[in-house]
Scaffold this motif. Structure first.
Motif, PDB file in Angstrom:
ATOM      1  N   ASN A 122       0.976  -1.449  -0.073  1.00  0.00           N
ATOM      2  CA  ASN A 122      -0.247  -0.084   0.115  1.00  0.00           C
ATOM      3  C   ASN A 122       0.532   1.307   0.056  1.00  0.00           C
ATOM      4  OD1 ASN A 122      -2.631  -1.493   0.099  1.00  0.00           O
ATOM      5  ND2 ASN A 122      -1.821  -1.748   2.051  1.00  0.00           N
ATOM      6  N   CYS A 123       2.385   1.427   0.504  1.00  0.00           N
ATOM      7  CA  CYS A 123       3.025   2.708   0.114  1.00  0.00           C
ATOM      8  C   CYS A 123       2.476   3.411  -2.044  1.00  0.00           C
ATOM      9  CB  CYS A 123       3.918   2.591   0.733  1.00  0.00           C
ATOM     10  SG  CYS A 123       5.634   2.167  -0.842  1.00  0.00           S
ATOM     11  N   PRO A 124       2.154   4.249  -1.496  1.00  0.00           N
ATOM     12  CA  PRO A 124       1.836   4.792  -2.789  1.00  0.00           C
ATOM     13  C   PRO A 124       3.210   4.255  -3.426  1.00  0.00           C
ATOM     14  CG  PRO A 124       1.737   6.376  -0.825  1.00  0.00           C
ATOM     15  CD  PRO A 124       2.613   5.309  -0.088  1.00  0.00           C
ATOM     16  N   ILE A 125       4.389   4.691  -3.717  1.00  0.00           N
ATOM     17  CA  ILE A 125       5.752   4.233  -4.847  1.00  0.00           C
ATOM     18  C   ILE A 125       5.707   2.972  -5.048  1.00  0.00           C
ATOM     19  CG2 ILE A 125       8.049   3.975  -5.023  1.00  0.00           C
ATOM     20  CD1 ILE A 125       7.072   6.963  -5.407  1.00  0.00           C
ATOM     21  N   SER A 126       4.835   1.767  -3.916  1.00  0.00           N
ATOM     22  CA  SER A 126       5.057   0.134  -4.457  1.00  0.00           C
ATOM     23  C   SER A 126       3.440   0.483  -5.201  1.00  0.00           C
ATOM     24  CB  SER A 126       4.243  -0.542  -3.075  1.00  0.00           C
ATOM     25  OG  SER A 126       6.000  -0.679  -2.555  1.00  0.00           O
ATOM     26  N   GLN A 127       2.659   1.114  -4.979  1.00  0.00           N
ATOM     27  CA  GLN A 127       0.939   0.629  -6.146  1.00  0.00           C
ATOM     28  C   GLN A 127       1.964   1.664  -7.010  1.00  0.00           C
ATOM     29  OE1 GLN A 127      -1.067   3.700  -3.495  1.00  0.00           O
ATOM     30  NE2 GLN A 127      -1.997   1.537  -2.620  1.00  0.00           N
ATOM     31  N   ALA A 128       2.848   2.703  -7.950  1.00  0.00           N
ATOM     32  CA  ALA A 128       3.026   2.782  -8.765  1.00  0.00           C
ATOM     33  C   ALA A 128       4.024   2.570  -9.478  1.00  0.00           C
ATOM     34  CB  ALA A 128       4.235   5.009  -8.313  1.00  0.00           C
ATOM     35  N   LEU A 129       4.532   1.094  -9.075  1.00  0.00           N
ATOM     36  CA  LEU A 129       5.318   0.225  -9.798  1.00  0.00           C
ATOM     37  C   LEU A 129       4.750  -1.440  -9.385  1.00  0.00           C
ATOM     38  CD1 LEU A 129       8.573   0.413  -7.137  1.00  0.00           C
ATOM     39  CD2 LEU A 129       8.498   1.635  -9.773  1.00  0.00           C
ATOM     40  N   ALA A 130       3.495  -1.211  -9.752  1.00  0.00           N
ATOM     41  CA  ALA A 130       2.198  -2.042  -9.914  1.00  0.00           C
ATOM     42  C   ALA A 130       2.843  -3.092 -10.860  1.00  0.00           C
ATOM     43  CB  ALA A 130       1.357  -1.688  -9.653  1.00  0.00           C
ATOM     44  N   GLY A 131       2.608  -2.389 -11.944  1.00  0.00           N
ATOM     45  CA  GLY A 131       3.982  -3.506 -12.980  1.00  0.00           C
ATOM     46  C   GLY A 131       4.908  -4.606 -12.573  1.00  0.00           C
ATOM     47  N   ILE A 132       6.205  -4.004 -11.745  1.00  0.00           N
ATOM     48  CA  ILE A 132       6.811  -5.842 -11.752  1.00  0.00           C
ATOM     49  C   ILE A 132       7.038  -5.885 -10.317  1.00  0.00           C
ATOM     50  CG2 ILE A 132       8.241  -3.814 -12.581  1.00  0.00           C
ATOM     51  CD1 ILE A 132       9.748  -2.425  -9.939  1.00  0.00           C
ATOM     52  N   PRO A 133       7.720  -7.058 -10.037  1.00  0.00           N
ATOM     53  CA  PRO A 133       7.288  -7.923  -8.852  1.00  0.00           C
ATOM     54  C   PRO A 133       8.149  -6.810  -7.721  1.00  0.00           C
ATOM     55  CG  PRO A 133       7.877  -9.443 -10.354  1.00  0.00           C
ATOM     56  CD  PRO A 133       8.328  -7.653 -11.149  1.00  0.00           C
ATOM     57  N   ILE A 134       7.244  -7.346  -6.658  1.00  0.00           N
ATOM     58  CA  ILE A 134       8.185  -6.727  -6.146  1.00  0.00           C
ATOM     59  C   ILE A 134       8.058  -7.536  -4.391  1.00  0.00           C
ATOM     60  CG2 ILE A 134       7.933  -5.015  -3.731  1.00  0.00           C
ATOM     61  CD1 ILE A 134       5.918  -2.890  -5.425  1.00  0.00           C
ATOM     62  N   THR A 135       9.095  -7.475  -3.868  1.00  0.00           N
ATOM     63  CA  THR A 135       9.846  -8.444  -2.573  1.00  0.00           C
ATOM     64  C   THR A 135       9.721  -8.421  -1.104  1.00  0.00           C
ATOM     65  OG1 THR A 135      11.410  -9.924  -3.596  1.00  0.00           O
ATOM     66  CG2 THR A 135       9.530 -10.978  -4.585  1.00  0.00           C
TER      67      THR A 135
END
Length: 141
Positions: A122-135
């Protein structure tokens, strides 16, 4: 209240032979050299867009996690977050990996991991990066 942040890059030359400087306009807190070798070959004498993205991701995540913990009555003593953003020429940004270590009194490892997972999503940068995997790897120190 909406806040707009600005940075300006001045680039000279071609992609491969050229180079530029990124200035953080809004804060006026620095100017950083950039070039293709730092981005594609891992040359460490200048920054690159992925390092700047990693800085944005690690700081945004830390703010979101701190806010969530404090809101639940568990203000952290400290948080350390490293974001590792991977780039491959021809493929682009492949993902962001968050490595988090925190000191949070009176909180179980399971509870902390749940807060960390929520902040990752839910952090705004994670949301902006929704097109890539975040681990994420998160642990209490």
């Amino acid at each position: 209240m909406a806040v707009t942040s600005e940075a300006t890059t001045v680039w000279k030359g071609s992609l491969i032979e050229g180079s530029g400087d990124v200035h953080l306009d809004s804060s006026d807190s620095g100017t950083f050299p950039v070039n293709w070798a730092a981005r594609s070959e891992g040359v460490r004498d200048t920054t690159n867009p992925e390092e700047l993205l990693a800085a944005a991701h690690s700081s945004c995540f830390s703010m979101a996690l701190s806010h969530a913990l404090a809101g639940a009555g568990h203000p952290p003593e400290s948080l350390q977050t490293t974001a590792a953003v991977t780039f491959e020429a021809g493929r682009g940004v492949l993902g962001s990996h968050l490595l988090v270590s925190a000191r949070v009194p009176d909180l179980s490892e399971e509870e902390f991991e749940a807060f960390a997972e929520d902040a990752k999503t839910n952090c705004p940068i994670s949301q902006a990066l929704a097109g890539i995997p975040i681990t994420i790897e998160a642990e209490l120190a």
